[in-house]
Design a protein around this motif. Sequence first.
Motif, PDB file in Angstrom:
ATOM      1  N   SER A 210      37.611 -28.278  -7.049  1.00  0.00           N
ATOM      2  CA  SER A 210      39.037 -28.527  -6.954  1.00  0.00           C
ATOM      3  C   SER A 210      39.632 -27.929  -5.687  1.00  0.00           C
ATOM      4  CB  SER A 210      39.753 -27.952  -8.174  1.00  0.00           C
ATOM      5  OG  SER A 210      39.549 -26.554  -8.246  1.00  0.00           O
ATOM      6  N   TYR A 211      40.737 -28.527  -5.260  1.00  0.00           N
ATOM      7  CA  TYR A 211      41.436 -28.035  -4.082  1.00  0.00           C
ATOM      8  C   TYR A 211      42.423 -26.935  -4.481  1.00  0.00           C
ATOM      9  CZ  TYR A 211      44.832 -31.371  -5.955  1.00  0.00           C
ATOM     10  OH  TYR A 211      45.679 -32.059  -6.783  1.00  0.00           O
ATOM     11  N   GLU A 212      42.912 -26.227  -3.487  1.00  0.00           N
ATOM     12  CA  GLU A 212      43.973 -25.249  -3.686  1.00  0.00           C
ATOM     13  C   GLU A 212      45.248 -25.794  -3.057  1.00  0.00           C
ATOM     14  OE1 GLU A 212      42.692 -21.602  -1.978  1.00  0.00           O
ATOM     15  OE2 GLU A 212      41.030 -21.317  -3.382  1.00  0.00           O
ATOM     16  N   ALA A 213      46.393 -25.401  -3.591  1.00  0.00           N
ATOM     17  CA  ALA A 213      47.675 -25.854  -3.071  1.00  0.00           C
ATOM     18  C   ALA A 213      48.576 -24.661  -2.815  1.00  0.00           C
ATOM     19  CB  ALA A 213      48.340 -26.827  -4.044  1.00  0.00           C
ATOM     20  N   ALA A 214      49.199 -24.629  -1.640  1.00  0.00           N
ATOM     21  CA  ALA A 214      50.166 -23.592  -1.283  1.00  0.00           C
ATOM     22  C   ALA A 214      51.479 -24.276  -0.925  1.00  0.00           C
ATOM     23  CB  ALA A 214      49.667 -22.757  -0.113  1.00  0.00           C
ATOM     24  N   TYR A 215      52.587 -23.713  -1.393  1.00  0.00           N
ATOM     25  CA  TYR A 215      53.906 -24.311  -1.222  1.00  0.00           C
ATOM     26  C   TYR A 215      54.762 -23.436  -0.319  1.00  0.00           C
ATOM     27  CZ  TYR A 215      52.157 -26.671  -5.354  1.00  0.00           C
ATOM     28  OH  TYR A 215      51.370 -27.369  -6.226  1.00  0.00           O
ATOM     29  N   GLN A 216      55.729 -24.071   0.326  1.00  0.00           N
ATOM     30  CA  GLN A 216      56.614 -23.338   1.229  1.00  0.00           C
ATOM     31  C   GLN A 216      58.056 -23.711   0.950  1.00  0.00           C
ATOM     32  OE1 GLN A 216      55.694 -23.847   5.370  1.00  0.00           O
ATOM     33  NE2 GLN A 216      57.489 -22.701   6.062  1.00  0.00           N
ATOM     34  N   ASP A 217      58.936 -22.711   0.967  1.00  0.00           N
ATOM     35  CA  ASP A 217      60.369 -22.950   0.929  1.00  0.00           C
ATOM     36  C   ASP A 217      61.017 -22.075   1.990  1.00  0.00           C
ATOM     37  OD1 ASP A 217      60.465 -20.380  -0.142  1.00  0.00           O
ATOM     38  OD2 ASP A 217      60.779 -21.064  -2.190  1.00  0.00           O
ATOM     39  N   ALA A 218      62.338 -21.989   1.971  1.00  0.00           N
ATOM     40  CA  ALA A 218      63.038 -21.238   3.011  1.00  0.00           C
ATOM     41  C   ALA A 218      62.773 -19.745   2.935  1.00  0.00           C
ATOM     42  CB  ALA A 218      64.535 -21.504   2.917  1.00  0.00           C
TER      43      ALA A 218
ATOM     44  N   TRP B  29      54.187 -19.692  -1.378  1.00  0.00           N
ATOM     45  CA  TRP B  29      53.758 -19.256  -2.695  1.00  0.00           C
ATOM     46  C   TRP B  29      52.695 -20.194  -3.245  1.00  0.00           C
ATOM     47  CZ3 TRP B  29      55.131 -22.719  -6.673  1.00  0.00           C
ATOM     48  CH2 TRP B  29      56.094 -23.661  -6.329  1.00  0.00           C
ATOM     49  N   THR B  30      51.985 -19.711  -4.217  1.00  0.00           N
ATOM     50  CA  THR B  30      50.943 -20.482  -4.879  1.00  0.00           C
ATOM     51  C   THR B  30      51.182 -20.433  -6.385  1.00  0.00           C
ATOM     52  OG1 THR B  30      49.429 -18.624  -5.154  1.00  0.00           O
ATOM     53  CG2 THR B  30      49.301 -19.834  -3.066  1.00  0.00           C
TER      54      THR B  30
ATOM     55  N   PHE C  77      54.166 -27.775  -9.427  1.00  0.00           N
ATOM     56  CA  PHE C  77      52.841 -27.642  -8.852  1.00  0.00           C
ATOM     57  C   PHE C  77      52.264 -29.001  -8.480  1.00  0.00           C
ATOM     58  CE2 PHE C  77      53.219 -24.075 -11.937  1.00  0.00           C
ATOM     59  CZ  PHE C  77      53.332 -23.066 -10.990  1.00  0.00           C
ATOM     60  N   ALA C  78      51.121 -28.953  -7.780  1.00  0.00           N
ATOM     61  CA  ALA C  78      50.413 -30.191  -7.473  1.00  0.00           C
ATOM     62  C   ALA C  78      50.191 -30.958  -8.769  1.00  0.00           C
ATOM     63  CB  ALA C  78      49.078 -29.868  -6.797  1.00  0.00           C
ATOM     64  N   ASN C  79      50.414 -32.235  -8.721  1.00  0.00           N
ATOM     65  CA  ASN C  79      50.438 -33.070  -9.916  1.00  0.00           C
ATOM     66  C   ASN C  79      49.039 -33.249 -10.508  1.00  0.00           C
ATOM     67  OD1 ASN C  79      50.862 -34.986 -11.841  1.00  0.00           O
ATOM     68  ND2 ASN C  79      52.158 -36.295 -10.569  1.00  0.00           N
TER      69      ASN C  79
ATOM     70  N   GLY D  25      62.524 -23.229  -3.545  1.00  0.00           N
ATOM     71  CA  GLY D  25      61.801 -24.230  -4.338  1.00  0.00           C
ATOM     72  C   GLY D  25      60.544 -24.630  -3.602  1.00  0.00           C
ATOM     73  N   SER D  26      60.509 -25.823  -3.079  1.00  0.00           N
ATOM     74  CA  SER D  26      59.369 -26.222  -2.240  1.00  0.00           C
ATOM     75  C   SER D  26      59.772 -27.408  -1.392  1.00  0.00           C
ATOM     76  CB  SER D  26      58.148 -26.573  -3.103  1.00  0.00           C
ATOM     77  OG  SER D  26      58.445 -27.626  -3.993  1.00  0.00           O
ATOM     78  N   TYR D  27      59.515 -27.323  -0.100  1.00  0.00           N
ATOM     79  CA  TYR D  27      59.715 -28.472   0.765  1.00  0.00           C
ATOM     80  C   TYR D  27      58.463 -28.765   1.599  1.00  0.00           C
ATOM     81  CZ  TYR D  27      61.067 -24.986   4.365  1.00  0.00           C
ATOM     82  OH  TYR D  27      61.107 -23.924   5.236  1.00  0.00           O
ATOM     83  N   ARG D  28      57.388 -28.075   1.292  1.00  0.00           N
ATOM     84  CA  ARG D  28      56.126 -28.346   1.979  1.00  0.00           C
ATOM     85  C   ARG D  28      54.982 -27.914   1.072  1.00  0.00           C
ATOM     86  NH1 ARG D  28      57.233 -26.118   6.507  1.00  0.00           N
ATOM     87  NH2 ARG D  28      57.875 -28.105   7.459  1.00  0.00           N
ATOM     88  N   VAL D  29      53.925 -28.699   1.048  1.00  0.00           N
ATOM     89  CA  VAL D  29      52.729 -28.344   0.295  1.00  0.00           C
ATOM     90  C   VAL D  29      51.519 -28.559   1.196  1.00  0.00           C
ATOM     91  CG1 VAL D  29      52.551 -30.667  -0.712  1.00  0.00           C
ATOM     92  CG2 VAL D  29      51.371 -28.748  -1.798  1.00  0.00           C
ATOM     93  N   THR D  30      50.613 -27.604   1.164  1.00  0.00           N
ATOM     94  CA  THR D  30      49.376 -27.702   1.931  1.00  0.00           C
ATOM     95  C   THR D  30      48.200 -27.620   0.972  1.00  0.00           C
ATOM     96  OG1 THR D  30      50.343 -26.720   3.916  1.00  0.00           O
ATOM     97  CG2 THR D  30      47.940 -26.661   3.723  1.00  0.00           C
ATOM     98  N   PHE D  31      47.404 -28.668   0.968  1.00  0.00           N
ATOM     99  CA  PHE D  31      46.206 -28.702   0.143  1.00  0.00           C
ATOM    100  C   PHE D  31      45.025 -28.204   0.973  1.00  0.00           C
ATOM    101  CE2 PHE D  31      48.963 -32.161  -1.288  1.00  0.00           C
ATOM    102  CZ  PHE D  31      49.112 -31.837  -2.632  1.00  0.00           C
TER     103      PHE D  31
END
Length: 248
Positions: free
Chosen positions: A56-64, A68-69, A101-103, A125-131
């Motif tokens: 499985s992949y990992e997902a990291a999210y970004q907000d202002a 966070w993960t 989270f990632a769907n 919240g989240s405005y960017r996700v990096t897999f």
Amino acid sequence: MKSLSKCFTLVVGLLAGLASAAPRAEAAIYQDAASWAAALSSIGQYGSTDLLGLPSYEAAYQDAFGTWTKGTVYDPVPTGLAAYPYNDPNATSSRGFMASFANPSVPGGLGATFTCYSNIYPCLGSYRVTFTLPYQIIGLTGALHLAADYWPGPDFMPELGGGKIVSGTAWKDPQSSYFFGALFDAPTNMFTVSWTGQAQTNLDLFASFALSNVQVVTVPEPASSALLGVGLIVLAGVARRRGAARLA
């Protein structure tokens, strides 16, 4: 030994030459199968596999307020004067109650929902996700679904070419699906999608994407691995000739 050394040097030089001559695809987005097939044919040898059955992949999210993960979503977030009660520079908040989270409902695919908490400005919240994938790829393709609760601008999810899709109205139909393919300018194990523009500073907005039935274009076996076999054959031939010379 001198002959072996010369052969080894020759093999190393050959490896370096072929590696430098290896083709590299330019970063580009494709929204129809024909142009995608043409792009693949131009990059030479490659591998292809789907995401099902692989680690499985990992997902990291970004907000202002930072990155966070799933493991850190409940950590306190220093928001200071940007959060309620708006007069405490040491105020903290939490992403836990509104995190997306990632769907997991996208089998063999990538997806995420972007959110912005209305009591926080800028967005919490989240405005960017990096897999982050557990292997290197040079591209990926799949069926793309987009959704939003507003009319986005031309910078909507640029990594997916969303600005071209949302110029019409059919994209708001939840049944709508679009072809998507992307080739990167260098091997990578990361894929980022950004919810940009007014979404980052408007309140109570959301958007989502789902890239289903993903096929990843994998990095071919390194040229050095293949040529190492050639080098071993060369060295074996030299050793055989030396052995035959001794017997003679």
